[in-house]
Structures are given as C-alpha cells and as structure tokens.
Design an enzyme around this catalytic site. Structure first.
Site, PDB file in Angstrom:
ATOM      1  NE  ARG A   2      12.035 -49.103 -13.741  1.00  0.00           N
ATOM      2  CZ  ARG A   2      11.862 -50.358 -14.210  1.00  0.00           C
ATOM      3  NH1 ARG A   2      12.338 -50.693 -15.386  1.00  0.00           N
ATOM      4  NH2 ARG A   2      11.219 -51.256 -13.503  1.00  0.00           N
TER       5      ARG A   2
ATOM      6  CE1 TYR B 246      28.376 -28.479 -17.260  1.00  0.00           C
ATOM      7  CE2 TYR B 246      28.252 -30.851 -16.892  1.00  0.00           C
ATOM      8  CZ  TYR B 246      27.910 -29.560 -16.533  1.00  0.00           C
ATOM      9  OH  TYR B 246      27.103 -29.364 -15.451  1.00  0.00           O
TER      10      TYR B 246
ATOM     11  CG  ASP C  20      26.838 -31.733 -24.482  1.00  0.00           C
ATOM     12  OD1 ASP C  20      25.874 -30.977 -24.737  1.00  0.00           O
ATOM     13  OD2 ASP C  20      27.237 -31.961 -23.322  1.00  0.00           O
TER      14      ASP C  20
ATOM     15  CE  LYS D 240      22.935 -26.737 -17.780  1.00  0.00           C
ATOM     16  NZ  LYS D 240      24.076 -27.492 -18.269  1.00  0.00           N
TER      17      LYS D 240
END
Ligand SMILES: *Cc1c(COP(=O)(O)O)cnc(C)c1O
Length: 379
Positions: free
Chosen positions: A46, A98, A170, A195
């Site tokens: 983690r 978005y 972004d 993406k």
C-alpha cells in the site's frame, strides 16, 4: 533522450538478479527487513511497490515532473490531487470538464466544504473575475470532453501565478506525447491511465505528477493513508502499454484527421468538433500548445435524436461503448452515457445536444473506419 526512447526505457531496467529486459511484477504485499532499521526501499505494497514505482518513475519523466503517484483509477488520482486543498478553499474550473470530475466536485467535495466555480475557461477574463480571497486552485482540462474546446494553458497559469493558486491539469485526452502542461508552467498533472497511456482497454488506473517536493510528499501521504495506489499487475500493464505510446498516438491521430475531413464534408453531418480542422475555433491554439491534434472528435448528426440513434446503432467496426484511448475505435452518446451524470440543463449550456456523438478513433486501417462511418451515416 527523445520521448519515444524514454517511453521504452524509463523505469524498466529493474531486475539485477536475472537482468530481465522488462520490469517484473512484484505481487508481494510485504517485504522483509534486513534488520530492525533497514529494508530494501519497500516495506508494504500500500505504501510502495517496486513495479508501481517503476511506472511512477516513467510517468514523472514523460511529463517532466519531479515525482508521480500511480493510483487505482483516474478518479482516485483526482481525489488524491484534490487533497492539496482544504474545506473553505475555492477552486475555479471549466463548465465542460469530464463528467466524473464534475460529479466529484459538484457533489462529494462540495459536501465536504470545498467550493467550486464552473466557468468558461476559454475566456481568461471570466476566470480572473471568478477569483476570490478564498480561491486556492485552478483545474484545467484541455481539450474538453466531448466538444474538444481548447483552454489556453499559459493564460490560465498566468492567472494562477498572479493570485498564488495551485494549477492542476488533467492531461488524459492528449497524453504526454502530445501535450506537457508542466512545460507551460502547470504545477500538477493528473491522468486517467485507463485511456491512451495504457491504450489497450484492459486496465483502469490513474496518476498524479507533481513538480515540488512539498506536493510530492503530500501526494505520497494521501495515497498511502487512503489506500489509493494501483495494483502491481495494473502498474505492469500500464508500463507495457506506454512503450508504444508514441507510435500509437501517431496512428490514432492520422486516422482521426482523415475521418474528421471526410465527416466535415458529409451531408448527413451538421458539425464536426476536431481541433485539427482549420475551422475549429481552437485550431491555432492547438498548434501552439500541442504537438498534434489527438484522436478524440465529436459530431452533430443532421436531423434529430432519432437520426443520431440510427447512426449509432448502425456501426460494424466502431463499438458503442464509453471510454476512449484504446486501440479500438469507439463511439458513444454523451446524452445517455459519458455525460449522463450532468444535468440536461448543464449539458445544453455546455453545447452538448441530443444529436452529439463522440468518437474515440482507434488504430485500425483508416479505409475500414471511413467505410464504416460512411455506411452508418448513409444507412
Ligand atoms: C476517464 C477520465 C477520467 C476518469 O478516469 P477513470 O480511470 O475512469 O477513473 C478523468 N478525466 C478524464 C479526462 C477522463 O477521460
């Protein structure tokens, strides 16, 4: 080193035991210590993992940042980056960001006491007018989704610097191959690696790239404390996808340009939104701040919503699916799919109609894509 060389080699040469040419997947959740004070750089996955770290090294290099944290999704990268702010802070962003980001900002983060102004970021004066004493950040997304509106990144950075705001971009829609916000003065870059970076529609993932030690430390703390880091297997897949980012982006945008030109001249199409067309309002800006026009485009079908439906259900090569940036071509309907989480009123205000179709252009042979688009439009 040139960009394509960094894609192939950065963060890759990690195994000195067997000299493997690729970075191995280290699925181990934990790592044993040599003694009570020393370990080999990782203690618990983690907090950090060698495969994830290799991807982070690669992404930091590709965006020209200082450090990177690779997260489980694009949204978790955005959640991480938003922890640079506190309740009471005010953030300025675009009205056509978005859909998932809009929902996070307008709903969950607003509930937690962060305030947002959604403005037309194509107009720097509107952004400047929205600044208040509480304003702490500017959130930039360019080109926008789904209408490919461009935002002048340097103009936004100028406003940020005037008022001492953190600027975050972004960069999902173009990937670092086509645009580097950090080179234009942006402080933090986020990605949905789902993406173009991964590029094969087989991972969801995200990344936050920072430029200062202070921001890097904060992002490390948040990803560890909230448990948002990506799995070693997902990191490995994204690292593999990135090796072909350059050639893929070239193929994607070559196809997109050819399709946009065909559709622009087609009688069944009302309007094409693609920055590569000289008639696109952001064309000159795209030439200035991007190294290519990308492979996302949208178009309005002539007629009404039923004509849009007929076109969307007639494709044979393009698949009807959300998401973007994979090798396969996709079409989707913002009205009921990607932008359904935004109110109809907000969609109309942003210029999205019920005849708007978004296309993620893949890397198939261009003749097959053009033939499929033509038969769907004419069918
Ligand atoms: C997909 C996307 C996101 C969210 O990423 P996920 O990986 O789906 O969580 C954020 N921003 C943009 C521009 C996107 O396209």
């Amino acid at each position: 080193m040139h960009f394509e060389t960094r894609c192939v080699h950065t963060g890759v040469d990690k195994d000195k035991t067997f000299n493997s040419c690729i970075t191995p997947i280290y699925p181990s959740s934990t790592f044993y210590w040599d003694d009570l004070k020393t370990h080999r750089g990782f203690d618990y996955t983690r907090s950090g993992n060698p495969t994830r770290r290799a991807l982070e090294e690669n992404l930091a290099a590709l965006e020209g940042g200082l450090d990177c944290r690779a997260t489980s999704t694009g949204m978790s990268a955005i959640v991480t980056a938003m922890h640079l702010f506190k309740p009471g802070d005010h953030i300025i962003t675009g009205h056509d960001i978005y859909g998932g980001t809009y929902r996070l900002f307008d709903d969950l983060l607003t509930e937690q006491g962060i305030r947002f102004s959604f403005v037309d970021m194509g107009n720097p004066e509107e952004v400047r007018a929205a600044v208040t004493p509480e304003t702490k950040g500017i959130w930039i997304e360019t080109p926008s989704n789904p209408l490919l509106n461009l935002i002048d990144v340097e103009a936004m950075v100028a406003v940020a610097k005037e008022h001492n705001l953190i600027s975050i971009a972004d960069n999902t829609f173009l990937s670092p191959y086509l645009q580097n916000p950090i080179s234009m003065g942006v402080d933090v870059v986020v990605h949905s690696t789902t993406k173009y970076l991964n590029g094969h529609s087989d991972v969801v993932g995200g990344a936050v790239i920072t430029t200062t030690k202070e921001h890097a430390d904060r992002m490390y703390y948040v990803v560890n404390a909230m448990g948002l880091g990506c799995s070693p297997f997902d990191a490995w897949l994204v690292l593999r996808g990135i090796k072909t980012l350059g050639p893929r982006m070239e193929a994607h945008q070559r196809n997109a340009m050819a399709l946009a030109e065909m559709m622009d001249a087609h009688p069944a199409v009302d309007r094409v939104y693609y920055p590569g067309l000289t008639t696109h309002p952001g064309h000159e800006l795209a030439k200035r701040q991007q190294r290519g026009f990308g492979a996302m485009l949208s178009f309005d079908v002539k007629g009404d919503a039923s004509d849009a439906e007929r076109v969307m259900t007639s494709f044979k090569v393009f698949q009807l699916a959300e998401s973007l940036g994979g090798v396969e071509s996709l079409i989707e309907y913002p009205e009921t799919m990607s932008h359904a989480s935004i109110s109809m009123e907000a969609r109309r205000k942003a210029g999205i109609s019920d005849r708007t179709i978004r296309v993620s252009v893949g890397i198939e042979h261009v003749d097959d894509l053009i033939a499929d688009m033509k038969q769907a439009l004419e069918g």
